[in-house]
Design an enzyme around this catalytic site. Structure first.
Site, PDB file in Angstrom:
ATOM      1  N   GLY A  86      -9.368  -6.261   9.206  1.00 32.86           N
ATOM      2  CA  GLY A  86      -8.258  -5.504   9.759  1.00 32.86           C
ATOM      3  C   GLY A  86      -7.899  -6.038  11.120  1.00 32.86           C
ATOM      4  O   GLY A  86      -7.045  -6.922  11.264  1.00 32.86           O
ATOM      5  N   ARG A  87      -8.582  -5.542  12.138  1.00 37.22           N
ATOM      6  CA  ARG A  87      -8.221  -5.905  13.508  1.00 37.22           C
ATOM      7  C   ARG A  87      -8.241  -7.417  13.749  1.00 37.22           C
ATOM      8  O   ARG A  87      -7.398  -7.937  14.483  1.00 37.22           O
ATOM      9  CB  ARG A  87      -9.134  -5.180  14.490  1.00 37.22           C
ATOM     10  CG  ARG A  87      -8.763  -3.712  14.608  1.00 37.22           C
ATOM     11  CD  ARG A  87      -9.871  -2.873  15.148  1.00 37.22           C
ATOM     12  NE  ARG A  87     -10.993  -2.781  14.209  1.00 37.22           N
ATOM     13  CZ  ARG A  87     -12.120  -2.148  14.447  1.00 37.22           C
ATOM     14  NH1 ARG A  87     -12.287  -1.562  15.606  1.00 37.22           N
ATOM     15  NH2 ARG A  87     -13.078  -2.098  13.533  1.00 37.22           N
ATOM     16  N   GLN A 113       0.852  -1.199   0.000  1.00 36.50           N
ATOM     17  CA  GLN A 113       0.000   0.000   0.000  1.00 36.50           C
ATOM     18  C   GLN A 113       0.883   1.243   0.000  1.00 36.50           C
ATOM     19  O   GLN A 113       1.709   1.434   0.888  1.00 36.50           O
ATOM     20  CB  GLN A 113      -0.933   0.070   1.204  1.00 36.50           C
ATOM     21  CG  GLN A 113      -1.932   1.220   1.001  1.00 36.50           C
ATOM     22  CD  GLN A 113      -2.797   1.528   2.196  1.00 36.50           C
ATOM     23  OE1 GLN A 113      -2.295   1.769   3.285  1.00 36.50           O
ATOM     24  NE2 GLN A 113      -4.108   1.540   1.989  1.00 36.50           N
ATOM     25  N   TYR A 133      -5.464  11.382   3.445  1.00 34.67           N
ATOM     26  CA  TYR A 133      -4.074  11.568   3.030  1.00 34.67           C
ATOM     27  C   TYR A 133      -4.013  12.288   1.675  1.00 34.67           C
ATOM     28  O   TYR A 133      -5.031  12.713   1.143  1.00 34.67           O
ATOM     29  CB  TYR A 133      -3.333  10.219   3.036  1.00 34.67           C
ATOM     30  CG  TYR A 133      -3.324   9.591   4.412  1.00 34.67           C
ATOM     31  CD1 TYR A 133      -2.977  10.349   5.537  1.00 34.67           C
ATOM     32  CD2 TYR A 133      -3.687   8.266   4.608  1.00 34.67           C
ATOM     33  CE1 TYR A 133      -2.992   9.799   6.817  1.00 34.67           C
ATOM     34  CE2 TYR A 133      -3.703   7.703   5.892  1.00 34.67           C
ATOM     35  CZ  TYR A 133      -3.358   8.484   6.986  1.00 34.67           C
ATOM     36  OH  TYR A 133      -3.384   7.944   8.255  1.00 34.67           O
TER      37      TYR A 133
END
Ligand SMILES: Cc1cc2nc3c(=O)[nH]c(=O)nc-3n(C[C@H](O)[C@H](O)[C@H](O)COP(=O)(O)O)c2cc1C
Length: 383
Positions: free
Chosen positions: A329-330, A98, A180
């Site tokens: 994710g987590r 990424q 971002y």
């Protein structure tokens, strides 16, 4: 109806299942952004994921918003990443890098003393962690990129893409989400430019599209380049007023690029992450149109969903045709064998978010597989 555990053909790349290990910043690199051996262990442990997407990785040093996050801008970084891709491939995995340029989000202390750059002089009114001072106000001293400098940043992405390919990755995900740099260009509140990179929804999409074209050129195959977006998300001070107009313009151009995929993060999901409570999130109304439908209606290719998913939610979304691949994710932080656990309905280990960022192998590489847990329980306590 396909199952989550059936293979998916991502163009020429065969994914053995539809679970994706989502990109997760863990701050385990050196202060110079060189990936460390413990990262190879971590990703290789998770190689049974259909696809791994690495943590956000900077294409140039001033795009490093957070400390100890890796880069892909030097030979040393490239070589260190090559050890990681080797480890993942040796374990039969597939891994995309990424690429994350944080733009106005960050602090000079984290970006090697470099002044942060932005589309316009609109600082993110927010706090960020630095190693020296803990939670610190983000920088307000921004360098506004001239049109020529915008092209120079795009070129940096291209150079980093060549290194990514040389490091043995299977592809690149452009981080176009979470407030971002590419997202700062998309947003009408952080992009006040009047050149070709701002002024209308279409022009605000140009930076992201040009970066993607540059990544495709550098790689030589559009099917190995994906992008993550987060329409309407309130995160890192991101506020968007023209979500539907901007993302409609964006997605129609993404269709023409014939990418590997478009990944998205739901607006609600980031609220629950990283300890951000509502007071920390900059003002503005959350975008209420759920992106599953919006992206499926507009985008013709592979769609990856993420945010607060469970096996059941992911399978339901797959059955309903809402997305093709599903990020965890987590759950991936604390379950290296997430695929096997979900497939066999074995219980999941809860993640300890106090060990989310920084530190060593503890809380990173010591989460056992289900089989290891069983073996430990049979052995009983030592001593
Ligand atoms: C510790 C942590 C770090 C993250 N870092 C990134 C990142 O570098 N890039 C990114 O796109 N998303 C990042 N995310 C978001 C995840 O990729 C994912 O989309 C999110 O956690 C929602 O999935 P979940 O509900 O299954 O955790 C991060 C999430 C966590 C928990």
């Amino acid at each position: 109806m396909p199952s989550l555990f059936e293979p998916y053909q991502l163009h020429d790349l065969t994914l053995p299942n539809r679970l994706v290990m989502g990109p997760m910043t863990r701050a385990k690199a050196t202060p110079e952004g060189v990936p460390t051996p413990m990262m190879a262990t971590h990703y290789a442990q998770r190689a049974s994921a259909g696809l791994i997407i690495t943590e956000g990785t900077w294409p140039e040093r001033r795009g490093q918003g957070y400390f100890d996050i890796p880069g892909i801008a030097t030979q040393e970084q490239q070589d260190a990443w090559a050890s990681i891709t080797d480890a993942v491939h040796a374990a039969d995995g597939r891994i995309f890098l990424q690429m994350e340029h944080t733009g106005r989000v960050g602090h000079e202390v984290n970006s090697g003393g470099n002044q942060l750059c932005a589309p316009s002089n609109v600082p993110a009114d927010f706090k960020i962690f630095t190693r020296e001072s803990g939670l610190t106000q983000m920088t307000t001293d921004l360098h506004v990129l001239s049109t020529k400098e915008v092209w120079e940043v795009i070129d940096k992405y291209g150079k980093a893409a060549k290194r990514t390919k040389a490091a043995g990755f299977d592809g690149i995900e452009l981080h176009g989400a979470s407030g971002y740099l590419p997202h700062q260009f998309l947003s009408d509140t952080s992009n006040l430019r009047d050149d070709d990179f701002g002024g209308t929804p279409h022009k605000r999409t140009r930076f992201m599209i040009e970066v993607l074209k540059c990544l495709i050129d550098a790689w030589g195959d559009s099917h190995r380049i994906g992008v993550k977006i987060s329409p309407g998300i309130l995160y890192n001070g991101s506020v968007e007023n023209e979500v539907e107009e901007t993302y409609t313009a964006l997605i129609s151009q993404l269709n023409e690029l014939d990418l590997a995929y478009v990944a998205f993060q739901t607006p609600e999901s980031l609220r629950s992450l990283a300890g951000q409570d509502d007071d920390d999130i900059a003002g503005g109304e959350i975008w209420h149109r759920f992106p599953y439908e919006f992206i499926r209606e507009n985008y013709n290719g592979t769609v990856i969903a993420s945010g607060d998913l469970t096996k059941e939610l992911a399978q339901n979304a797959l059955d309903a045709g809402k997305a093709d691949l599903f990020v965890f994710g987590r759950a991936y932080m604390s379950n290296p064998d997430l695929v096997e656990r979900m497939q066999n309905d074995w219980p999941l280990t809860e993640v300890d978010m106090r060990r989310g960022y920084g530190g060593g192998e503890e809380g990173y590489n010591d989460y056992p597989t289900w089989q290891e847990q069983q073996a430990q329980q049979q052995q009983g306590p030592v001593g």
